[in-house]
Design a protein around this motif. Structure first.
Motif, PDB file in Angstrom:
ATOM      1  N   ASP A  72      46.555  53.621  52.042  1.00 23.53           N
ATOM      2  CA  ASP A  72      47.621  54.190  52.877  1.00 23.53           C
ATOM      3  C   ASP A  72      47.079  55.056  54.012  1.00 23.53           C
ATOM      4  O   ASP A  72      47.871  55.632  54.772  1.00 23.53           O
ATOM      5  N   SER A  73      45.762  55.183  54.124  1.00 27.67           N
ATOM      6  CA  SER A  73      45.166  56.140  55.071  1.00 27.67           C
ATOM      7  C   SER A  73      44.233  55.441  56.051  1.00 27.67           C
ATOM      8  O   SER A  73      43.101  55.868  56.272  1.00 27.67           O
ATOM      9  N   ALA A  74      44.729  54.382  56.667  1.00 27.11           N
ATOM     10  CA  ALA A  74      43.891  53.578  57.555  1.00 27.11           C
ATOM     11  C   ALA A  74      43.324  54.397  58.708  1.00 27.11           C
ATOM     12  O   ALA A  74      42.212  54.125  59.185  1.00 27.11           O
ATOM     13  N   GLU A  75      44.063  55.436  59.143  1.00 32.73           N
ATOM     14  CA  GLU A  75      43.604  56.241  60.276  1.00 32.73           C
ATOM     15  C   GLU A  75      42.365  57.058  59.954  1.00 32.73           C
ATOM     16  O   GLU A  75      41.675  57.536  60.863  1.00 32.73           O
ATOM     17  N   GLU A  76      42.032  57.202  58.672  1.00 28.19           N
ATOM     18  CA  GLU A  76      40.863  57.972  58.271  1.00 28.19           C
ATOM     19  C   GLU A  76      39.658  57.089  57.956  1.00 28.19           C
ATOM     20  O   GLU A  76      38.589  57.603  57.602  1.00 28.19           O
ATOM     21  N   LEU A  77      39.819  55.786  58.063  1.00 29.65           N
ATOM     22  CA  LEU A  77      38.723  54.887  57.740  1.00 29.65           C
ATOM     23  C   LEU A  77      37.813  54.672  58.940  1.00 29.65           C
ATOM     24  O   LEU A  77      38.233  54.787  60.092  1.00 29.65           O
ATOM     25  N   ALA A  78      36.555  54.345  58.659  1.00 26.34           N
ATOM     26  CA  ALA A  78      35.585  54.089  59.718  1.00 26.34           C
ATOM     27  C   ALA A  78      35.980  52.840  60.496  1.00 26.34           C
ATOM     28  O   ALA A  78      36.701  51.967  59.991  1.00 26.34           O
ATOM     29  N   ASP A  79      35.501  52.755  61.715  1.00 24.79           N
ATOM     30  CA  ASP A  79      35.792  51.597  62.554  1.00 24.79           C
ATOM     31  C   ASP A  79      35.333  50.314  61.858  1.00 24.79           C
ATOM     32  O   ASP A  79      34.222  50.224  61.337  1.00 24.79           O
ATOM     33  N   GLY A  80      36.220  49.337  61.844  1.00 29.03           N
ATOM     34  CA  GLY A  80      35.876  48.041  61.274  1.00 29.03           C
ATOM     35  C   GLY A  80      36.069  47.926  59.783  1.00 29.03           C
ATOM     36  O   GLY A  80      35.885  46.844  59.223  1.00 29.03           O
ATOM     37  N   VAL A  81      36.446  49.023  59.115  1.00 30.24           N
ATOM     38  CA  VAL A  81      36.641  48.987  57.666  1.00 30.24           C
ATOM     39  C   VAL A  81      38.119  48.826  57.356  1.00 30.24           C
ATOM     40  O   VAL A  81      38.964  49.544  57.886  1.00 30.24           O
ATOM     41  N   THR A  82      38.432  47.887  56.514  1.00 25.26           N
ATOM     42  CA  THR A  82      39.791  47.725  56.013  1.00 25.26           C
ATOM     43  C   THR A  82      39.719  47.448  54.518  1.00 25.26           C
ATOM     44  O   THR A  82      38.894  46.641  54.068  1.00 25.26           O
ATOM     45  N   LEU A  83      40.542  48.112  53.758  1.00 23.77           N
ATOM     46  CA  LEU A  83      40.479  47.933  52.313  1.00 23.77           C
ATOM     47  C   LEU A  83      41.107  46.623  51.871  1.00 23.77           C
ATOM     48  O   LEU A  83      41.051  46.271  50.690  1.00 23.77           O
ATOM     49  N   ALA A  84      41.672  45.867  52.838  1.00 27.43           N
ATOM     50  CA  ALA A  84      42.123  44.521  52.508  1.00 27.43           C
ATOM     51  C   ALA A  84      40.954  43.616  52.156  1.00 27.43           C
ATOM     52  O   ALA A  84      41.131  42.555  51.553  1.00 27.43           O
ATOM     53  N   GLU A  85      39.732  44.054  52.489  1.00 30.75           N
ATOM     54  CA  GLU A  85      38.538  43.263  52.198  1.00 30.75           C
ATOM     55  C   GLU A  85      38.316  43.066  50.708  1.00 30.75           C
ATOM     56  O   GLU A  85      37.616  42.141  50.287  1.00 30.75           O
ATOM     57  N   PHE A  86      38.938  43.897  49.875  1.00 28.78           N
ATOM     58  CA  PHE A  86      38.720  43.800  48.440  1.00 28.78           C
ATOM     59  C   PHE A  86      39.274  42.495  47.869  1.00 28.78           C
ATOM     60  O   PHE A  86      38.959  42.114  46.739  1.00 28.78           O
ATOM     61  N   THR A  87      40.118  41.817  48.662  1.00 31.34           N
ATOM     62  CA  THR A  87      40.632  40.525  48.209  1.00 31.34           C
ATOM     63  C   THR A  87      39.517  39.484  48.136  1.00 31.34           C
ATOM     64  O   THR A  87      39.695  38.423  47.532  1.00 31.34           O
ATOM     65  N   ASP A  88      38.354  39.760  48.739  1.00 28.42           N
ATOM     66  CA  ASP A  88      37.208  38.856  48.642  1.00 28.42           C
ATOM     67  C   ASP A  88      36.619  38.829  47.237  1.00 28.42           C
ATOM     68  O   ASP A  88      35.842  37.933  46.905  1.00 28.42           O
ATOM     69  N   LEU A  89      36.961  39.832  46.429  1.00 24.28           N
ATOM     70  CA  LEU A  89      36.427  39.913  45.068  1.00 24.28           C
ATOM     71  C   LEU A  89      37.400  39.279  44.078  1.00 24.28           C
ATOM     72  O   LEU A  89      38.620  39.255  44.300  1.00 24.28           O
ATOM     73  N   ASP A  90      36.837  38.798  42.968  1.00 26.88           N
ATOM     74  CA  ASP A  90      37.664  38.381  41.836  1.00 26.88           C
ATOM     75  C   ASP A  90      38.053  39.654  41.098  1.00 26.88           C
ATOM     76  O   ASP A  90      37.468  40.015  40.070  1.00 26.88           O
ATOM     77  N   LEU A  91      39.032  40.376  41.684  1.00 27.74           N
ATOM     78  CA  LEU A  91      39.325  41.743  41.261  1.00 27.74           C
ATOM     79  C   LEU A  91      40.478  41.793  40.267  1.00 27.74           C
ATOM     80  O   LEU A  91      41.547  41.217  40.503  1.00 27.74           O
ATOM     81  N   LEU A  92      40.239  42.490  39.164  1.00 30.10           N
ATOM     82  CA  LEU A  92      41.266  42.724  38.162  1.00 30.10           C
ATOM     83  C   LEU A  92      41.516  44.221  38.071  1.00 30.10           C
ATOM     84  O   LEU A  92      40.568  44.993  37.901  1.00 30.10           O
ATOM     85  N   GLU A  93      42.771  44.633  38.194  1.00 29.63           N
ATOM     86  CA  GLU A  93      43.138  46.039  38.098  1.00 29.63           C
ATOM     87  C   GLU A  93      43.833  46.275  36.763  1.00 29.63           C
ATOM     88  O   GLU A  93      44.882  45.689  36.497  1.00 29.63           O
ATOM     89  N   THR A  94      43.240  47.108  35.913  1.00 23.96           N
ATOM     90  CA  THR A  94      43.848  47.399  34.608  1.00 23.96           C
ATOM     91  C   THR A  94      44.480  48.774  34.674  1.00 23.96           C
ATOM     92  O   THR A  94      43.798  49.785  34.603  1.00 23.96           O
ATOM     93  N   ARG A  95      45.780  48.783  34.822  1.00 20.77           N
ATOM     94  CA  ARG A  95      46.493  50.044  35.021  1.00 20.77           C
ATOM     95  C   ARG A  95      46.971  50.667  33.717  1.00 20.77           C
ATOM     96  O   ARG A  95      47.211  51.864  33.665  1.00 20.77           O
ATOM     97  N   ASP A  96      47.156  49.896  32.677  1.00 25.41           N
ATOM     98  CA  ASP A  96      47.629  50.512  31.425  1.00 25.41           C
ATOM     99  C   ASP A  96      46.617  50.305  30.304  1.00 25.41           C
ATOM    100  O   ASP A  96      45.684  49.508  30.403  1.00 25.41           O
ATOM    101  N   GLY A  97      46.828  51.052  29.235  1.00 26.47           N
ATOM    102  CA  GLY A  97      45.875  51.050  28.136  1.00 26.47           C
ATOM    103  C   GLY A  97      45.729  49.695  27.460  1.00 26.47           C
ATOM    104  O   GLY A  97      44.637  49.317  27.031  1.00 26.47           O
ATOM    105  N   ALA A  98      46.829  48.950  27.360  1.00 29.49           N
ATOM    106  CA  ALA A  98      46.769  47.646  26.702  1.00 29.49           C
ATOM    107  C   ALA A  98      45.870  46.695  27.470  1.00 29.49           C
ATOM    108  O   ALA A  98      45.066  45.954  26.880  1.00 29.49           O
TER     109      ALA A  98
END
Length: 459
Positions: free
Chosen positions: A290-316
């Protein structure tokens, strides 16, 4: 604006040690704190969290926060529990991240007390948390947002936050006290933070408190970035093991993911699942997004979609990882292996030599991370000793703390040289080493203050 007659600064933390950032500013009897962090690491330091605070917290009018890390913020609910009802000033990103840190800290305080009570490993008959989640909820409404590079009036003080480039929202704090001034560096970032805008130069001051965490070392500059990480992942996959990376939920998780993206794009690591395990880490990741204005030039956190990323938000979801034996990379907090879900991954993975633990930054003396870094054969987790047979490595490139040369450069860039530089946030040897360099290269008076020491700012 009134003209102050007296002003003192008391070092209530981060003096001769890295953690427990607490500086008490008393001006004509009015008390203002800069940071309110927890002591971490060795037991004699952690005990300070339980000591009676030197002044009545109800007499503190304002607390100024440099950034959201626990060793700068997580003592706040303890102050509120004992009477503080003033204002807490911080940048907007710091407030959002501090909310995550404090809620997690309150939960861990209650959980640790409950686990100790049920497990019977506490020396106390009835273990109690330092503070509760209710104390945290009473703390959050006290925050007041500030903008970077804007003076705010806290009569008799003028206070200004300048971007420090350490984590999202981090700042150095400049305080004007009549004709005198104080500058507190907070934690400073490297000159080339991988994902954030670089630090700015704050106004000069008569007295400077400069961090010294890496005051006795320089960050490596390898020909290929993160060679340690890439090699470790390759070896572990060949062994059909798993890599666990204890990583601070704030900033470190994001920089580790950024590095993995770059390694994957370059074909330097195989395509295996990457898991970010823990609600705290994922909530912090959301704030960064949510803080794109604070990121370095050329950096976007949308790049994480390049990873086979799994987010485990709950204990189960996290517990289901226990049943997986396929090669994967698990990123989980805490960064020094002192709490959180990473402990369960370590307890499971450390006894197996196929696995790898990759430490992603500074490990304070007395922490499990430091013990692993120094080659411990076993570590104690939740009351039980766990054998260490996994490969343990450290990738120093992840640190976003300024190294010794960065700190020298920051001081040299101030428009006017300070009268005195007090070196804080460092182990004694690191602070003393940096002091020698500052004295030699910048010809400035440097002091490593003692815990509890009081200085006169008007002298």
């Amino acid at each position: 604006m009134s003209t102050p007659q007296t002003a003192t600064l008391t070092f209530l933390g981060a003096a001769g040690t890295v953690t427990g950032s607490r500086f008490l500013l008393t001006v004509d009897g009015r008390r203002t704190m800069i940071d309110a962090g927890m002591f971490q690491g060795e037991k004699h330091l952690r005990r300070r969290n339980r000591e009676k605070f030197p002044v009545d917290p109800s007499t503190i009018t304002d607390i100024l926060i440099t950034h959201a890390h626990a060793d700068h913020t997580s003592y706040l609910p303890a102050l509120v529990r004992h009477g503080f009802q003033g204002r807490i000033h911080a940048t907007w990103p710091t407030i959002r991240l501090a909310e995550i840190v404090l809620r997690d800290a309150g939960r861990l305080q209650e959980q640790a007390a409950d686990d100790a009570r049920r497990g019977g490993w506490s020396k106390h008959e009835s273990p109690a948390p330092l503070y509760t989640t209710a104390d945290v909820e009473a703390t959050l409404p006290l925050f007041r947002p500030v903008e970077f590079d804007t003076n705010i009036d806290l009569d008799p003080l003028w206070v200004r936050w300048t971007r420090a480039g350490h984590i999202l929202g981090s700042a150095s704090i400049h305080v004007t006290i009549g004709a005198r001034s104080l500058l507190v560096s907070g934690d400073l970032g490297r000159h080339d933070h991988p994902i954030l805008r670089p630090r700015d130069i704050p106004p000069a001051a008569d007295i400077v408190l400069c961090e010294s965490t890496y005051g006795d070392r320089e960050h490596p500059e390898p020909e290929q970035p993160h060679e340690v990480l890439a090699d470790a992942i390759g070896r572990t996959v060949e062994r059909r093991g798993q890599v666990v990376i204890p990583a601070f939920a704030i900033d470190r998780t994001e920089t580790v993911l950024h590095a993995l993206v770059q390694l994957r794009r370059a074909g330097r690591i195989p395509d295996i699942p990457v898991i970010v395990d823990g609600p705290m880490s994922l909530k912090a990741l959301d704030v960064y997004k949510d803080s794109a204005e604070e990121l370095a030039d050329g950096v976007t956190l949308a790049e994480f979609t390049d990873l086979d990323l799994l987010e485990t938000r709950d204990g189960a979801e996290s517990r289901r990882l226990n049943g997986r034996t396929d090669p994967m990379i698990i990123i989980s907090s805490s960064g020094m292996a002192e709490g959180g879900r990473v402990l369960y991954h370590l307890a499971r993975l450390l006894p197996d030599p196929r696995n790898t633990v990759l430490l992603s930054g500074y490990q304070a003396v007395g922490t499990r991370g430091r013990a692993l870094q120094e080659g411990a054969r076993h570590v104690k987790i939740n009351g039980h000793y766990v054998a260490v047979k996994a490969e343990v490595l450290r990738d120093n490139e992840f640190s976003v703390h300024a190294d010794a040369s960065d700190l020298i450069d920051w001081l040299a860039a101030l428009e006017e040289p300070p009268e005195t530089v007090f070196l804080v946030h460092g182990e004694q040897a690191a602070s003393e080493a940096l002091g020698e360099r500052i004295a030699t290269e910048l010809d400035l008076v440097t002091v490593v203050p003692q815990h509890g020491e009081v200085i006169d700012l008007m002298a």
